[in-house]
Motif scaffolding. Structure first.
Motif, short mmCIF file in Angstrom:
data_model
loop_
_atom_site.label_atom_id
_atom_site.label_comp_id
_atom_site.label_asym_id
_atom_site.label_seq_id
_atom_site.Cartn_x
_atom_site.Cartn_y
_atom_site.Cartn_z
N ALA A 18 -95.29 43.76 58.84
CA ALA A 18 -96.72 43.18 58.58
C ALA A 18 -97.57 44.03 58.01
N PRO A 19 -98.73 43.61 57.35
CA PRO A 19 -99.85 44.31 56.87
C PRO A 19 -100.75 44.45 58.26
N MET A 20 -100.96 45.64 58.69
CA MET A 20 -102.08 45.71 59.71
C MET A 20 -103.13 46.87 59.31
N ALA A 21 -104.18 46.45 59.26
CA ALA A 21 -105.32 47.32 59.04
C ALA A 21 -105.65 48.37 60.22
N MET A 44 -104.66 45.74 54.66
CA MET A 44 -105.71 44.97 53.60
C MET A 44 -106.62 45.80 52.82
N GLN A 73 -101.58 44.49 50.02
CA GLN A 73 -102.47 43.42 50.36
C GLN A 73 -104.11 43.47 49.86
N ASN A 101 -104.43 38.23 51.16
CA ASN A 101 -104.90 37.73 52.53
C ASN A 101 -105.51 36.46 52.66
N LYS A 144 -100.67 35.37 52.42
CA LYS A 144 -100.22 35.42 53.63
C LYS A 144 -101.32 34.52 54.44
N HIS A 172 -98.38 32.82 59.46
CA HIS A 172 -98.77 33.28 60.92
C HIS A 172 -99.31 32.17 61.59
N TYR A 180 -105.44 35.38 68.52
CA TYR A 180 -104.18 35.46 69.49
C TYR A 180 -104.09 34.99 70.74
N ASN A 203 -94.09 34.70 60.55
CA ASN A 203 -94.48 35.99 61.50
C ASN A 203 -94.95 35.49 62.53
N GLY A 204 -95.11 36.32 63.84
CA GLY A 204 -95.85 35.84 65.12
C GLY A 204 -94.93 36.13 66.06
N ASP A 205 -95.26 36.88 67.04
CA ASP A 205 -94.62 37.35 68.44
C ASP A 205 -93.17 37.64 68.53
N ILE A 226 -92.77 41.48 61.33
CA ILE A 226 -93.03 42.32 62.54
C ILE A 226 -94.40 42.94 62.65
N GLY A 227 -95.44 42.77 63.53
CA GLY A 227 -96.68 43.32 63.51
C GLY A 227 -96.66 44.11 64.61
N ARG A 228 -97.39 43.55 65.69
CA ARG A 228 -97.74 44.51 66.92
C ARG A 228 -96.61 45.15 67.73
C1 LIG Z 1 -104.06 45.98 64.41
C2 LIG Z 1 -103.90 44.90 63.37
C3 LIG Z 1 -104.10 44.82 62.27
C4 LIG Z 1 -103.97 43.84 61.59
N1 LIG Z 1 -104.60 43.64 60.12
C5 LIG Z 1 -103.92 42.78 59.26
C6 LIG Z 1 -104.30 42.94 57.89
O1 LIG Z 1 -104.79 43.87 57.42
N2 LIG Z 1 -103.68 41.84 57.07
C7 LIG Z 1 -103.05 40.72 57.46
O2 LIG Z 1 -102.95 39.89 56.84
N3 LIG Z 1 -103.03 40.74 58.99
C8 LIG Z 1 -103.28 41.64 59.68
N4 LIG Z 1 -103.03 41.66 61.03
C9 LIG Z 1 -102.12 40.41 61.43
C10 LIG Z 1 -100.63 40.89 61.33
O3 LIG Z 1 -100.14 41.06 60.14
C11 LIG Z 1 -99.76 39.93 62.12
O4 LIG Z 1 -99.90 38.60 61.29
C12 LIG Z 1 -100.21 39.42 63.40
O5 LIG Z 1 -100.22 40.56 64.28
C13 LIG Z 1 -99.16 38.44 64.00
O6 LIG Z 1 -97.68 39.18 64.21
P1 LIG Z 1 -97.29 40.14 65.52
O7 LIG Z 1 -97.25 38.73 66.47
O8 LIG Z 1 -95.96 40.35 64.96
O9 LIG Z 1 -98.06 41.09 65.84
C14 LIG Z 1 -103.22 42.58 61.85
C15 LIG Z 1 -102.94 42.72 63.02
C16 LIG Z 1 -103.26 43.63 64.10
C17 LIG Z 1 -102.42 43.70 65.46
#
Ligand SMILES: Cc1cc2nc3c(=O)[nH]c(=O)nc-3n(C[C@H](O)[C@H](O)[C@H](O)COP(=O)(O)O)c2cc1C
Length: 325
Positions: A18-21, A44, A73, A101, A144, A172, A180, A203-205, A226-228
């Protein structure tokens, strides 16, 4: 191995990062890739940051060949600025995919910036942005989304995104208002999959390889994101790839593997980032790598006081000696 495609981009398996800032920089993506991740996403970046040649944005845009295929992204709120930003990225960074995004709930982006999840409230503008970016770049464009702003409109958005020419969509399934606070509603992923003919990434959980399989089975999505759960646990990516491919049961990393990963991640950060940025990021990642382990809460404050990677490694090496597995 289930290969699939986004436009003309071949992807080796159904596991997507997953994209995560603040997290998905080049070092983190490299680690994910080394675990076999099929497709990695960047954090992003802002369209305006790209257009105005912001130094921090430029640093965030760095990517390596090893990370391919890679999805960059971007976020923004006007078709004109998104057009310019996507053209710049394609010319200078050459990612394989551009992802738009439409899910970010953060105030600065969504409320002040009218971007991210705010586009879910303005389907006309969202449509124009996707059309403009698709017309501008020679590579596949994906979007997304969350399931809506306050009310669910994921199906309407997905259809419109497909009509605008996007090559895939990630869902998501939580609204912006839900942040969340509730579980992701995977039935929305299934409904979107039934609605569109482009690939859908769910995506999600996802916290285990069993969750990954369950999401694929329940929603028929084309890939899982997969994100967190990958924070401090990149082994999850490998576990998902191997479980989906061969049904291999997951193995917990040994403490030596954990230490090795912390060192590898640090080396990559120090190689690719300014020293101050590298240590600050590494303190955060180390805390994630040790999260949930015996007495790791006690060492966390010490981690955040370290100022060099040597100090950090000494601390972790001493700590893992007390782990008895
Ligand atoms: C620290 C953090 C930063 C995130 N940054 C972005 C982002 O830059 N772009 C985006 O589309 N979603 C972002 N997300 C959301 C995740 O991509 C994902 O959609 C969300 O965490 C749900 O997936 P998960 O349950 O596997 O964590 C971010 C989530 C977290 C926890």
């Amino acid at each position: 191995m289930m290969k699939w495609k986004i436009g003309n981009v071949e992807i080796d398996n159904q596991v997507v990062l997953a994209p995560m800032a603040g997290i998905c920089d080049s070092p983190f993506r490299t680690i994910a890739k080394s675990m076999g991740c099929g497709l990695v996403s960047t954090e992003m970046v802002s369209d305006r940051g790209i257009i105005y040649d912001n130094t921090r944005t430029q640093e965030m845009l760095q990517m390596t060949e090893y990370e391919r295929p890679i999805s960059q992204q971007i976020f923004g709120s006007t078709p004109e600025t998104m057009k310019k930003a996507s053209a710049y990225i394609c010319e200078h960074m050459k990612p394989d995919i551009i992802d738009i995004n439409m899910g970010c709930p953060v105030r600065k982006v969504a409320i002040k910036g009218h971007a991210g999840s705010a586009l879910l409230k303005d389907p006309d503008k969202a449509y124009k942005i996707v059309c403009e970016v698709v017309d501008t770049v020679p590579i596949p464009v994906t979007v997304k989304i969350r399931s809506g702003w306050d009310e669910i409109n994921a199906l309407e958005m997905a259809k419109l995104i497909e009509d605008a020419g996007a090559s895939a969509i990630t869902v998501h399934p939580r609204t912006k208002e839900q942040s969340y606070c509730v579980d992701a509603d995977w039935s929305i992923i299934r409904d979107v999959k039934n609605e569109v003919s482009i690939p859908v990434i769910g995506n999600g959980d996802i916290r285990t390889c069993y969750d990954a399989k369950k999401m694929l089975d329940e929603t028929s999505c084309d890939a899982i994101m997969i994100g967190r759960a990958a924070l401090g646990n990149p082994w999850l990516i490998k576990q998902c790839v191997e479980y989906l491919d061969k049904g291999t049961e997951p193995q917990k990393p040994t403490k030596e593997e954990r230490l090795g990963m912390i060192k590898k991640h640090s080396e990559l950060l120090f190689e690719r980032k300014p020293e101050k940025v590298a240590i600050s990021k590494m303190r955060l990642h180390t805390a994630y790598y040790l999260k949930g382990l015996y007495k790791s809460g006690e060492i966390k404050p010490k981690i955040f006081k370290t100022t060099t990677k040597e100090e950090l490694f000494d601390l972790v090496e001493d700590y893992i000696k007390i782990l008895n597995y």
